[in-house]
Motif scaffolding. Structure first.
Motif, PDB file in Angstrom:
ATOM      1  N   LEU A  11      39.032  12.216  39.214  1.00 61.87           N
ATOM      2  CA  LEU A  11      38.015  12.245  38.156  1.00 61.87           C
ATOM      3  C   LEU A  11      37.516  13.672  37.938  1.00 61.87           C
ATOM      4  N   PRO A  12      37.349  14.070  36.665  1.00 61.19           N
ATOM      5  CA  PRO A  12      36.835  15.425  36.401  1.00 61.19           C
ATOM      6  C   PRO A  12      35.389  15.567  36.858  1.00 61.19           C
ATOM      7  N   THR A  13      35.003  16.772  37.201  1.00 62.50           N
ATOM      8  CA  THR A  13      33.645  17.060  37.640  1.00 62.50           C
ATOM      9  C   THR A  13      32.669  16.891  36.480  1.00 62.50           C
ATOM     10  N   LEU A  14      31.514  16.326  36.778  1.00 62.67           N
ATOM     11  CA  LEU A  14      30.468  16.156  35.771  1.00 62.67           C
ATOM     12  C   LEU A  14      29.347  17.145  36.046  1.00 62.67           C
ATOM     13  N   PRO A  21      33.650  15.168  29.978  1.00 60.79           N
ATOM     14  CA  PRO A  21      35.072  15.491  30.085  1.00 60.79           C
ATOM     15  C   PRO A  21      35.967  14.306  29.708  1.00 60.79           C
ATOM     16  N   MET A  22      35.363  13.121  29.650  1.00 62.20           N
ATOM     17  CA  MET A  22      36.075  11.902  29.257  1.00 62.20           C
ATOM     18  C   MET A  22      35.052  10.903  28.737  1.00 62.20           C
ATOM     19  N   THR A  23      35.495   9.968  27.931  1.00 58.90           N
ATOM     20  CA  THR A  23      34.592   8.930  27.453  1.00 58.90           C
ATOM     21  C   THR A  23      34.421   7.876  28.545  1.00 58.90           C
ATOM     22  N   TYR A  24      33.434   7.036  28.367  1.00 55.42           N
ATOM     23  CA  TYR A  24      33.229   5.974  29.353  1.00 55.42           C
ATOM     24  C   TYR A  24      34.403   5.008  29.320  1.00 55.42           C
ATOM     25  N   GLU A  25      34.957   4.779  28.150  1.00 51.54           N
ATOM     26  CA  GLU A  25      36.123   3.902  28.034  1.00 51.54           C
ATOM     27  C   GLU A  25      37.323   4.480  28.796  1.00 51.54           C
ATOM     28  N   GLU A  26      37.511   5.782  28.725  1.00 49.00           N
ATOM     29  CA  GLU A  26      38.603   6.423  29.476  1.00 49.00           C
ATOM     30  C   GLU A  26      38.352   6.288  30.982  1.00 49.00           C
ATOM     31  N   PHE A  27      37.090   6.406  31.380  1.00 51.26           N
ATOM     32  CA  PHE A  27      36.731   6.214  32.784  1.00 51.26           C
ATOM     33  C   PHE A  27      37.090   4.792  33.226  1.00 51.26           C
ATOM     34  N   LEU A 143      24.736   8.985  31.446  1.00 54.14           N
ATOM     35  CA  LEU A 143      23.702   9.956  31.069  1.00 54.14           C
ATOM     36  C   LEU A 143      24.263  11.017  30.121  1.00 54.14           C
ATOM     37  N   LEU A 144      25.469  11.488  30.406  1.00 59.33           N
ATOM     38  CA  LEU A 144      26.105  12.468  29.529  1.00 59.33           C
ATOM     39  C   LEU A 144      26.458  11.851  28.175  1.00 59.33           C
ATOM     40  N   GLU A 145      26.811  10.586  28.191  1.00 62.39           N
ATOM     41  CA  GLU A 145      27.100   9.870  26.951  1.00 62.39           C
ATOM     42  C   GLU A 145      25.849   9.832  26.065  1.00 62.39           C
ATOM     43  N   ARG A 146      24.717   9.576  26.690  1.00 63.15           N
ATOM     44  CA  ARG A 146      23.442   9.569  25.967  1.00 63.15           C
ATOM     45  C   ARG A 146      23.140  10.960  25.415  1.00 63.15           C
ATOM     46  N   LYS A 147      23.371  11.982  26.232  1.00 65.85           N
ATOM     47  CA  LYS A 147      23.126  13.358  25.803  1.00 65.85           C
ATOM     48  C   LYS A 147      23.999  13.718  24.606  1.00 65.85           C
ATOM     49  N   SER A 148      25.233  13.239  24.587  1.00 62.31           N
ATOM     50  CA  SER A 148      26.158  13.589  23.507  1.00 62.31           C
ATOM     51  C   SER A 148      25.710  13.036  22.153  1.00 62.31           C
ATOM     52  N   CYS A 149      24.769  12.106  22.168  1.00 66.78           N
ATOM     53  CA  CYS A 149      24.253  11.542  20.913  1.00 66.78           C
ATOM     54  C   CYS A 149      23.267  12.485  20.225  1.00 66.78           C
ATOM     55  N   PHE A 150      22.742  13.450  20.963  1.00 63.86           N
ATOM     56  CA  PHE A 150      21.782  14.390  20.386  1.00 63.86           C
ATOM     57  C   PHE A 150      22.528  15.435  19.570  1.00 63.86           C
ATOM     58  N   GLU A 151      22.112  15.576  18.324  1.00 62.43           N
ATOM     59  CA  GLU A 151      22.707  16.575  17.449  1.00 62.43           C
ATOM     60  C   GLU A 151      21.630  17.577  17.075  1.00 62.43           C
TER      61      GLU A 151
END
Length: 173
Positions: A11-14, A21-27, A143-151
Motif C-alpha cells: 500500500l502507498p504511504t499516506l 495515492p489511490m481511491t477507496y475503491e482501488e484500496f 479522511l483524505l477522500e474527504r479532504k479531496s472534496c475541498f476545492e
C-alpha cells in the motif's frame, strides 16, 4: 494473516499533507482476496464514524471527543450554550482552538487532518501486519477522500459571494 504482509507492504504511504495515492475503491480491490469476507465487508461499509471492527471502537471514541470539543468551542464562540457534557482532553481543546483560529476553512481542515493522522498513528501503535494497521490505513484514506472534496477556488468564490451579501445587508442598514 500471512497475506497481510504483502498487502500492507504494497500500500502507498499516506500523508496528511498529500493527495490520495489511490481511491477507496482501488484500496478495496487490493484488499479483496487478501482479507476475510467479514473484514472486507467492514472495510466496504466503513465511514469515519464506524465503531465496529479492529481499531474502530477506539477511533470512534477519540474522533467523537474531538468533534464534541469543536462543537463546544463553536457554540461558545457564537454565545450559545453547549448542552452535552463530555470528558475533556487538553490536546483536543488546543487543536480545536487552533482550527477555529485558522485564517481560512481549508487551513482549519488541514490542522484537524494532521491531528487525526497523529491520533490514528497512536492507536495503531506497534501493530505491523494485522487488522489494526489495515483499518487505520482505511480511516486515513477516508479522511483524505474527504479532504479531496475541498476545492480552493470554489470555496473562495462562495466566500466572496457570501461576503458581498453581508456587505449589501450592512449598507442597507
Amino acid at each position: 494473516m500471512a497475506s497481510y504482509y504483502y498487502l500492507i507492504s504494497s500500500l502507498p504511504t499516506l500523508d496528511s499533507d498529500g493527495d490520495m495515492p489511490m481511491t477507496y475503491e482501488e484500496f478495496l480491490t487490493c484488499c479483496q482476496g487478501n482479507v476475510s469476507e467479514e473484514t472486507y465487508q467492514r472495510l466496504a461499509t466503513l465511514t469515519l464514524s464506524s465503531s465496529e471492527g479492529p481499531l474502530l471502537k477506539e477511533w470512534a471514541s477519540t474522533y467523537g471527543l474531538l468533534m464534541k470539543e469543536l462543537n463546544l468551542q463553536r457554540s461558545l464562540a457564537m454565545g450559545k450554550p453547549y448542552p452535552a457534557g463530555f470528558d475533556k482532553d487538553g490536546m483536543n481543546a488546543q487543536v480545536a482552538s487552533a482550527a477555529l483560529a485558522a485564517r481560512n476553512p481549508l487551513e482549519s481542515e488541514q490542522i484537524l487532518l494532521n491531528y487525526e493522522f497523529e491520533l490514528l498513528d497512536q492507536l495503531v501503535g506497534m501493530h505491523m501486519f494485522d487488522d489494526y494497521v489495515l483499518f487505520g490505513y482505511a480511516v486515513k484514506l477516508k479522511l483524505l477522500e474527504r479532504k479531496s472534496c475541498f476545492e480552493k477556488e470554489k470555496g473562495q468564490s462562495e466566500f466572496r459571494h457570501l461576503f458581498e451579501e453581508v456587505q449589501q445587508r450592512v449598507y442597507r442598514l
